[in-house]
Design a protein around this motif. Structure first.
Motif, mmCIF file in Angstrom:
data_model
loop_
_atom_site.group_PDB
_atom_site.id
_atom_site.type_symbol
_atom_site.label_atom_id
_atom_site.label_comp_id
_atom_site.label_asym_id
_atom_site.label_seq_id
_atom_site.Cartn_x
_atom_site.Cartn_y
_atom_site.Cartn_z
ATOM 1 N N ARG A 116 18.504 38.744 -48.207
ATOM 2 C CA ARG A 116 17.054 38.820 -48.426
ATOM 3 C C ARG A 116 16.318 39.357 -47.210
ATOM 4 N NH1 ARG A 116 14.714 33.715 -48.715
ATOM 5 N NH2 ARG A 116 16.385 32.919 -47.401
ATOM 6 N N MET A 117 16.737 38.886 -46.047
ATOM 7 C CA MET A 117 16.056 39.239 -44.802
ATOM 8 C C MET A 117 17.070 39.268 -43.680
ATOM 9 S SD MET A 117 12.653 39.618 -44.834
ATOM 10 C CE MET A 117 12.114 39.096 -43.215
ATOM 11 N N VAL A 118 16.762 40.022 -42.642
ATOM 12 C CA VAL A 118 17.582 40.005 -41.428
ATOM 13 C C VAL A 118 16.660 39.829 -40.237
ATOM 14 C CG1 VAL A 118 19.425 41.448 -42.366
ATOM 15 C CG2 VAL A 118 17.476 42.524 -41.226
ATOM 16 N N GLY A 119 17.223 39.360 -39.153
ATOM 17 C CA GLY A 119 16.448 39.182 -37.935
ATOM 18 C C GLY A 119 17.362 39.144 -36.728
ATOM 19 N N GLU A 152 15.421 45.022 -21.717
ATOM 20 C CA GLU A 152 16.347 46.085 -22.090
ATOM 21 C C GLU A 152 17.325 45.594 -23.143
ATOM 22 O OE1 GLU A 152 19.946 48.384 -22.230
ATOM 23 O OE2 GLU A 152 19.816 46.371 -21.374
ATOM 24 N N GLN A 153 17.763 44.343 -22.987
ATOM 25 C CA GLN A 153 18.674 43.763 -23.966
ATOM 26 C C GLN A 153 17.996 43.641 -25.325
ATOM 27 O OE1 GLN A 153 19.740 39.492 -23.734
ATOM 28 N NE2 GLN A 153 21.861 40.179 -23.554
ATOM 29 N N ASP A 154 16.735 43.252 -25.318
ATOM 30 C CA ASP A 154 15.976 43.136 -26.567
ATOM 31 C C ASP A 154 15.891 44.488 -27.268
ATOM 32 O OD1 ASP A 154 13.763 41.239 -28.029
ATOM 33 O OD2 ASP A 154 13.119 43.325 -28.012
ATOM 34 N N ARG A 155 15.649 45.545 -26.497
ATOM 35 C CA ARG A 155 15.574 46.887 -27.078
ATOM 36 C C ARG A 155 16.890 47.274 -27.741
ATOM 37 N NH1 ARG A 155 17.697 51.334 -26.010
ATOM 38 N NH2 ARG A 155 18.549 50.614 -24.020
ATOM 39 N N ARG A 156 18.007 47.002 -27.050
ATOM 40 C CA ARG A 156 19.322 47.363 -27.597
ATOM 41 C C ARG A 156 19.602 46.612 -28.881
ATOM 42 N NH1 ARG A 156 23.234 45.536 -25.095
ATOM 43 N NH2 ARG A 156 22.336 44.516 -23.261
ATOM 44 N N TRP A 157 19.313 45.316 -28.894
ATOM 45 C CA TRP A 157 19.643 44.520 -30.070
ATOM 46 C C TRP A 157 18.697 44.788 -31.236
ATOM 47 C CZ3 TRP A 157 23.872 41.845 -31.412
ATOM 48 C CH2 TRP A 157 24.845 41.725 -30.410
ATOM 49 N N ARG A 158 17.509 45.274 -30.946
ATOM 50 C CA ARG A 158 16.624 45.709 -32.024
ATOM 51 C C ARG A 158 17.235 46.921 -32.726
ATOM 52 N NH1 ARG A 158 12.396 45.778 -29.257
ATOM 53 N NH2 ARG A 158 12.292 47.985 -28.693
ATOM 54 N N GLU A 159 17.807 47.835 -31.950
ATOM 55 C CA GLU A 159 18.466 49.007 -32.526
ATOM 56 C C GLU A 159 19.741 48.609 -33.253
ATOM 57 O OE1 GLU A 159 19.084 51.597 -29.242
ATOM 58 O OE2 GLU A 159 16.960 52.177 -29.074
ATOM 59 N N ILE A 160 20.473 47.655 -32.686
ATOM 60 C CA ILE A 160 21.698 47.173 -33.336
ATOM 61 C C ILE A 160 21.368 46.554 -34.688
ATOM 62 C CG2 ILE A 160 23.512 45.407 -33.207
ATOM 63 C CD1 ILE A 160 23.482 45.919 -30.119
ATOM 64 N N LEU A 161 20.309 45.761 -34.735
ATOM 65 C CA LEU A 161 19.911 45.140 -35.996
ATOM 66 C C LEU A 161 19.597 46.191 -37.049
ATOM 67 C CD1 LEU A 161 19.093 42.540 -37.579
ATOM 68 C CD2 LEU A 161 16.757 43.029 -36.850
ATOM 69 N N GLN A 162 18.898 47.260 -36.640
ATOM 70 C CA GLN A 162 18.559 48.314 -37.586
ATOM 71 C C GLN A 162 19.813 48.926 -38.202
ATOM 72 O OE1 GLN A 162 15.487 49.550 -38.806
ATOM 73 N NE2 GLN A 162 16.977 50.526 -40.170
ATOM 74 N N THR A 163 20.830 49.148 -37.353
ATOM 75 C CA THR A 163 22.080 49.717 -37.852
ATOM 76 C C THR A 163 22.773 48.759 -38.813
ATOM 77 O OG1 THR A 163 22.364 50.923 -35.773
ATOM 78 C CG2 THR A 163 24.310 50.678 -37.162
ATOM 79 N N VAL A 164 22.837 47.494 -38.444
ATOM 80 C CA VAL A 164 23.532 46.503 -39.269
ATOM 81 C C VAL A 164 22.794 46.260 -40.577
ATOM 82 C CG1 VAL A 164 24.217 44.071 -39.374
ATOM 83 C CG2 VAL A 164 24.598 45.378 -37.288
#
Length: 342
Positions: free
Chosen positions: A275-278, A250-262
């Motif tokens: 150049r890249m984000v992760g 669940e934490q992975d799902r949230r931070w995947r969405e957070i990364l998209q926003t950032v």
């Protein structure tokens, strides 16, 4: 913007930009033709007040860096469009093109090149007629978001040749489909949730992902799979059980969405030189940004620290609390030569 901030501050915020200055990795976002259901991705959030507060903090903080860098860091007030999340650039561009009647089939972006590739269906004459139009629509779309870091390449979509499966490969595919449906059915009767069932080729095995709270033992689950293979005259395949930490999932799902926003502005605008984000959630959440400055650049560390600060301020905003959920996290900035510089 609140009136007490003053028009001069608003003008400055509107005009501020970051100065310009090998990850051999490509991300391709496959988009199914005609799909329009994108859930809640259309929501927009306006965080102007937070942006203004952050602006003051950074202007004050800029005095703490080297004189040569002071002019640079004073121009990193906030990640502009992060405060007005617009949605995924590739999917939204695909929608824009389809709404205008162009038969898009496949649209993806490659990193770190930041090339958006658009495939258009149709014969050569049609493609020749619309290529320039499609390029213009795509570039206008990027311009509307102030995204100048991407380039666009439009090509004619050609249906890929699907290799014919030999009899052995076809049989394996059919066997796996049977195993998948029967295993889910039988384990469901035992209150075992199957998160994923995969057929791995090298070395060949059946990998089963289940919640780590499952009461049934791994041996019991393996025996169910073996019995199904035996009953259906399928040659034995080794079975691996992988127990998934559901809280981490669940934490992975949230931070995947957070990364998209950032990442929206960080990747979309040249000024940020990202150049890249992760991201990673092991052992705890981390946002990673790879910038174009070399670790040998005298301004790189100052720039990285200020970029970290901007991202951190956003993650700590009231608007992100629901997603962060109190998680401890790190922000790591990598140089062009892949060294941590913050």
């Amino acid at each position: 913007m609140k009136d007490h901030l003053g028009n001069n501050i608003k003008d400055e915020m509107d005009s501020i930009q970051i100065p310009e200055d090998k990850l051999n990795h490509t991300i391709q976002m496959a988009i199914e033709r005609g799909k329009k259901d994108r859930g809640g991705r259309g929501r927009k959030w306006m965080y102007y007040s937070s942006a203004a507060i952050l602006l003051f903090g950074l202007l004050i903080g800029s005095a703490l860096v080297s004189p040569a860098m002071a002019n640079v860091v004073s121009k990193i007030p906030y990640l502009g469009s992060i405060f007005e999340s617009k949605g995924d650039v590739v999917m939204d561009m695909s929608d824009e093109l389809r709404e205008k009647g162009y038969p898009v089939n496949g649209l993806g972006v490659s990193f770190p090149e930041k090339v958006i590739r658009i495939g258009i269906e149709g014969d050569q004459d049609y493609f020749n007629r619309v290529k320039a139009e499609v390029e213009k629509v795509a570039m206008d779309f990027l311009k509307s978001r102030n995204y100048d870091a991407y380039t666009v390449k439009v090509s004619r979509y050609k249906e890929p040749k699907v290799p014919q499966k030999d009899k052995e490969t076809q049989q394996r595919s059919e066997d796996f489909q049977l195993i998948d449906s029967r295993v889910r059915e039988e384990l469901g009767k035992r209150n075992v949730e199957v998160l994923q069932l995969a057929h791995l080729a090298r070395p060949e095995s059946i990998q089963l992902e289940i919640p780590n709270t499952t009461e049934a033992t791994s041996d019991e689950i393996k025996e169910v799979v073996r019995e199904i293979m035996s009953e259906n005259n399928i040659r034995p395949i080794p079975v691996e059980i992988k127990k998934i930490n559901m809280k981490k999932r669940e934490q992975d799902r949230r931070w995947r969405e957070i990364l998209q926003t950032v990442s929206d502005d960080l990747l979309g605008k040249k000024d940020y030189k990202v150049r890249m984000v992760g991201y990673s959630v092991h052992p705890e959440p981390e946002i990673q940004a790879h910038i174009t400055l070399s670790s040998k650049d005298e301004d790189a560390k100052d720039f990285a620290r200020q970029l970290e600060r901007v991202i951190d301020e956003f993650l700590k905003s009231d608007h992100m609390k629901e997603r962060i959920k109190g998680d401890s996290y790190h922000i790591t900035i990598y140089s062009k030569d892949d060294k941590v510089i913050n």
